[in-house]
Design an enzyme around this catalytic site. Structure first.
Site, PDB file in Angstrom:
ATOM      1  N   ASP A 211      45.748  49.445  25.619  1.00 35.17           N
ATOM      2  CA  ASP A 211      44.461  48.808  26.506  1.00 35.17           C
ATOM      3  C   ASP A 211      43.487  50.487  26.461  1.00 35.17           C
ATOM      4  OD1 ASP A 211      43.588  47.662  28.433  1.00 35.17           O
ATOM      5  OD2 ASP A 211      43.686  48.311  30.202  1.00 35.17           O
ATOM      6  N   SER A 236      39.836  44.073  30.848  1.00 36.06           N
ATOM      7  CA  SER A 236      41.047  43.603  30.556  1.00 36.06           C
ATOM      8  C   SER A 236      41.272  42.373  31.162  1.00 36.06           C
ATOM      9  CB  SER A 236      42.144  44.357  30.211  1.00 36.06           C
ATOM     10  OG  SER A 236      42.147  45.560  29.700  1.00 36.06           O
ATOM     11  N   GLN A 286      44.868  41.577  22.646  1.00 34.98           N
ATOM     12  CA  GLN A 286      44.259  41.570  23.880  1.00 34.98           C
ATOM     13  C   GLN A 286      43.051  40.585  24.083  1.00 34.98           C
ATOM     14  OE1 GLN A 286      42.216  45.129  26.368  1.00 34.98           O
ATOM     15  NE2 GLN A 286      43.807  45.220  26.609  1.00 34.98           N
TER      16      GLN A 286
END
Length: 295
Positions: A211, A236, A286
């Site tokens: 991430d 995110s 993502q």
């Protein structure tokens, strides 16, 4: 093992407070919310602790629902959805202040033989030839809107040796858009061994790191430096990973990232993680919130 890496391992060593219920703390983040990679990794830890040791994590799908509060513990509740002959499925909800902040579904599989193929590893320089964060960040300090960002970045990422193949978005934004692709090499800042050296931990550590830079490719496509440069606001939204082959997070891994699309205030990043000897270890996708601040 470095003190920073030991701190990260402690962060992932959740306290079990009841059957199927775990509690974790948070480290300082770069922004006033819990780092998304941390909550995803902790959720996967909690799921994995309810699964037989001979079943390895092979995928996760997660949604970030609310900003996490780094000042209070996070409670993870695990729902044992299914225990089949080959696959085990778990659902995890992370809760703070009585509200869910994160939701994860994870699947685990017993080892079995199968067909084998993979996309070849893209070209990348030797990671040892690239500058460390401690070498690179200070010379880029003038690109950040807050001069204290460099010290905070070095602090919160001290457990991970992460090296950019090319200049990061904040260093090239003034040059305008470039190819929506970014590569970094990463590994933990120290070797793992002893009782902690378990396959699940390596997967959770890669989840944590995944991430950190995945939306860089979105920024590159638009000549944006990122939140620290003050020209975008981001977070995110959801995160998915598939773990294809065993790997070690304390050995060099190439994170090859690209962005096929951005629209509607959202940007999509997709990536592959390769071992140094060219094996495809994991795939990652993502979507993140990527907004241009109003004047």
């Amino acid at each position: 093992m470095s003190e920073a890496l030991q701190g990260l391992l402690d962060l992932l060593d959740l306290e079990q407070i009841e059957e199927n219920i775990f509690r974790g703390d948070s480290h300082r983040s770069l922004v006033p919310r819990v780092f998304g990679g941390q909550v995803a990794a902790q959720a996967l830890v909690s799921a994995g602790r309810t699964v037989p040791a001979d079943r390895a994590a092979h995928s996760l799908h997660a949604y970030f629902l609310r900003p996490g509060d780094p000042g209070v513990p996070i409670v993870y509740t695990v729902d044992r959805i299914r225990d089949g002959r080959s696959f085990t499925t778990r659902r995890v909800v992370a809760v703070q202040h009585g509200k869910p902040i994160f939701h994860l579904s994870a699947s685990f599989q017993a080892y079995e033989e199968g067909l084998e193929h993979q996309e070849p590893m893209p070209a990348a320089p030797d990671p040892e030839s690239l500058p460390t964060a401690a070498e690179m960040l200070p010379r880029h300090a003038h690109f950040f809107s807050d001069p204290g960002v460099v010290d905070r970045l070095l602090e919160v990422r001290a457990a991970v040796d992460l090296r950019y193949v090319e200049e990061p978005p904040y260093a090239t934004a003034a040059q305008g858009p470039r190819e929506a692709r970014s590569q970094v090499w990463f590994r933990t800042n120290g070797k793992l061994g002893g009782a902690v050296d378990q396959p699940l931990l390596h997967v959770c550590l890669a989840t944590y790191v995944s991430d950190m830079t995945l939306l860089d490719s979105v920024l590159l496509a638009h000549g944006r430096g990122g939140w620290a440069a003050g020209d975008v606001v981001g977070a995110s939204l959801d995160h998915a990973m598939w773990f294809h082959r065993p790997f070690r997070a304390d050995e060099w891994l190439l994170y090859d990232q690209q962005s096929p699309s951005s629209s509607g205030g959202r940007g999509l990043g997709q990536a592959r993680i390769y071992t140094a000897d060219g094996r495809l270890a994991a795939s990652v996708i993502q979507e993140g919130l990527v907004r241009v601040p109003r004047a």
